[in-house]
Design a protein around this motif. Sequence first.
Motif, short mmCIF file in Angstrom:
data_model
loop_
_atom_site.label_atom_id
_atom_site.label_comp_id
_atom_site.label_asym_id
_atom_site.label_seq_id
_atom_site.Cartn_x
_atom_site.Cartn_y
_atom_site.Cartn_z
N TRP A 1 117.76 39.24 49.17
CA TRP A 1 116.77 38.56 48.34
C TRP A 1 116.32 39.45 47.18
O TRP A 1 116.09 38.95 46.07
N LEU A 2 116.18 40.74 47.44
CA LEU A 2 115.78 41.65 46.36
C LEU A 2 116.87 41.76 45.30
O LEU A 2 116.57 41.94 44.11
N ARG A 3 118.14 41.63 45.70
CA ARG A 3 119.21 41.60 44.70
C ARG A 3 119.11 40.35 43.85
O ARG A 3 119.38 40.39 42.64
N VAL A 4 118.73 39.23 44.48
CA VAL A 4 118.51 37.99 43.71
C VAL A 4 117.37 38.20 42.71
O VAL A 4 117.48 37.83 41.53
N ALA A 5 116.27 38.83 43.19
CA ALA A 5 115.13 39.10 42.29
C ALA A 5 115.55 40.00 41.14
O ALA A 5 115.14 39.79 39.99
N ASP A 6 116.37 41.00 41.44
CA ASP A 6 116.84 41.92 40.39
C ASP A 6 117.69 41.18 39.36
O ASP A 6 117.58 41.44 38.16
#
Length: 203
Positions: free
Chosen positions: A4-9
């Motif tokens: 999910w943090l990769r999506v946010a990035d």
Amino acid sequence: MDGWLRVADAIDRISRFFGLVAAAAVLAVTVIASLDAIVSYFIAPLDRFDQVLRDWGLGIGWALDWYRGHANSVNDLLLVLFAVMVMIGAPWTLKVNEHVRVDLLYTNVGERTRIWIDLLGGFVFLLPICVIMIWFTWPWFVDSWISGEMGNNAGGLPRWPSKLMLPVGFALVALQGVSEIIKCVAALRVGYVRPHAYVKPVQ
């Protein structure tokens, strides 16, 4: 949470790109509006200067004639660029936590409470308002596109580009809102440190 943090990035990178577009629009508005003001104010002296240049086989009359015929287009172009500045730049402003806060509570609570405020604010206010605004502004753009709506003054540009910035801008803000919600959840669950912490304004 890593996925999910990769999506946010990825969303943050999209917002950064459009932030650079908005920054370029600021530069363009500055240059175009300055030249427009200078030429419109000095149009009579420039006409006399053109007469002098013609004696030397030169001349700027073609440029002055172009300006007279397209001054309204310049004004409409500035309107589009202003829309780009505000609407396309808004997601990056949200990302770097520089949007205006009118909140007496936020300044006096701890970081964890601020995360909860941002999380609930994103779900309850930000995303629903963005969806509502997209719902209302998209038909406004479509009607302008289909009807071929033009600026009110003779020689103006089509109006649909500036109106398109509204649904696109709100969609990008909603997308960045998703990124901020992901980061809030990660901060609560795994101790993720949000990169742009709130700084209390100097009073």
